[in-house]
Design a protein around this motif. Structure first.
Motif: not given
Length: 423
Positions: A355-382
């Motif tokens: 199952v881990a092998r299935e998950f990681v195989s998607w790196r070669h089939q799809c384009k990877s990104t990271i969660r969009n709220s994690y870099q810079i955009l959650s520094r402020g309030t709210p």
């Protein structure tokens, strides 16, 4: 001849001990790892650290985990008090950046082996200008869906590829079986955002393209891509279990493990849990693509790194340990001992868990990104991440519309983030 504690032998041992005390470099150096991953302690102590010890017998390393909920505050207190360990397990982005800015983490720019990690892999542990690396990337986690293969076989279903197929499969499970089609709750809220919004969303906002557009202000959280993400999530309500609004993360894990549900919106980190608890074969499929879209996108999120306490008295030994962590040996050990946590190095490794092998195989089939709220955009309030938890849960619960959710998110971001103001 039996070993006798003669005066000469005892004197020699005393002399050796005195020499080691007088010359600490001759004695084994001792390192302590700070971490929140208390569930990983056995693997570190029984597998990873013995492998390092075999390569470097002159260095002793111990793993000192703190409960996850207490880690941030406890670590900061120990750093401030001068009692923290030599090696610091790093959360991604701002929490670790804050430690570096306070002088708690050493700069790693010249660490041998760092060239084995791409800029994307390092993105969670570099300064905003990209100049300084302060933690070594260790692993990412990938989002997708797990499914009970026995239920799929029973209903003659195939893993869906498109959004249309996804909802047809859910409808079949709902109408033709006793099983819960989609196993997730909204009581803890973070699941709705992490395994919901951040799971299916990258296919709508085109991964890194859309994430970076939010950062530079050329895209808004009220754009069509964001609305469509929440429209997708709003449809989940009809396929979740009875009382899902009160269902917590552990409840969802138990229900899927017991075979009561067919599909589980997942992070790859759940693989070891189900490997230990489920008595059926389970598989995985990537987030379904919207109609007419050929390119797929996955959240391959930078999750965990390792840095050096800037005030550790054992800087050289700590750097030796981190350098060993850049090797293929460590990448192979970590990925296979902790299936679902995938090395961020460029080494080609064999993933043993299917199952881990299935998950990681998607790196070669799809384009990877990271969660969009994690870099810079959650520094402020709210805080955008916390807002996403709340509105994602409300949309799935049916107490907030997709348009209301995106409007609230955009309003919150505009309150403090300059690139999103005055657009």
């Amino acid at each position: 001849m039996p070993y006798l504690n003669t005066p000469a032998r005892l004197g020699g041992a005393l002399a050796l001990a005195t020499t080691l005390l007088a010359n600490p470099a001759l004695a084994a150096q001792k390192l302590v790892i700070e971490s929140w991953r208390s569930d990983d302690a056995v693997i570190w102590n029984d597998v990873i650290l013995p492998a390092f010890k075999k390569a470097h017998p002159e260095i002793d390393v111990s793993f000192n985990p703190t409960p996850p909920a207490d880690y941030n505050s406890a670590l900061q207190a120990r750093l401030d008090g001068g009692t923290a360990g030599d090696l610091i397990t790093c959360r991604p982005f701002d929490l670790s950046l804050g430690l570096y800015q306070k002088g708690n983490l050493a700069k790693l720019n010249d660490l041998p082996g760092l060239e084995n990690f791409s800029d994307v892999a390092k993105s969670a542990w570099v300064t905003d200008d990209g100049q300084d690396v302060f933690c070594l990337p260790m692993a990412s986690v990938i989002h997708g869906f797990m499914y009970n293969t026995q239920i799929f076989d029973e209903l003659n279903l195939q893993p869906p590829k498109t959004e249309e197929e996804f909802f047809k499969v859910l409808e079949t499970i709902k109408n033709e079986s006793r099983y819960t089609p989609l196993v997730m709750g909204t009581a803890d809220q973070w699941e709705a955002a992490t395994m919901g919004y951040q799971n299916v969303g990258p296919n709508y906002w085109k991964g890194e393209e859309g994430r970076k557009a939010l950062l530079d202000g050329s895209a808004k959280l009220t754009d069509e891509a964001q609305v469509k993400t929440f429209e997708h999530l709003a449809k989940w309500k009809d396929y979740l279990g009875r009382g899902f609004e009160a269902q917590k993360y552990a409840d969802s894990q138990n229900l899927f493990s017991l075979g009561r549900g067919a599909i589980y919106p997942a992070g790859s980190w759940d693989i070891p849990t189900f490997r230990a608890q489920a008595d059926f074969i389970f598989g995985a499929f990537p987030p379904p693509t919207p109609a007419g879209q050929d390119t797929c996108y996955i959240s391959d999120h930078t999750d965990i790194g390792m840095g050096i306490n800037a005030k550790s008295p054992n800087q050289e030994a700590a750097r030796t340990f981190l350098e060993w962590m850049t090797t293929e040996q460590f990448a192979q050990l970590y990925t296979n001992e902790l299936p679902g946590f995938f090395s961020l190095s460029n080494h080609k490794i064999v993933v043993e868990d299917p199952v881990a092998r299935e998950f990681v195989s998607w790196r070669h089939q799809c384009k990877s990104t990271i969660r969009n709220s994690y870099q810079i955009l959650s520094r402020g309030t709210p805080n955008l991440e916390n807002q996403l938890w709340n509105v994602s849960a409300q949309v799935i619960n049916g107490t907030m519309t997709p348009a209301q959710a995106t409007a609230e998110l955009q309003k919150g971001l505009e309150q403090w983030y300059a690139p999103q103001q005055g657009k």
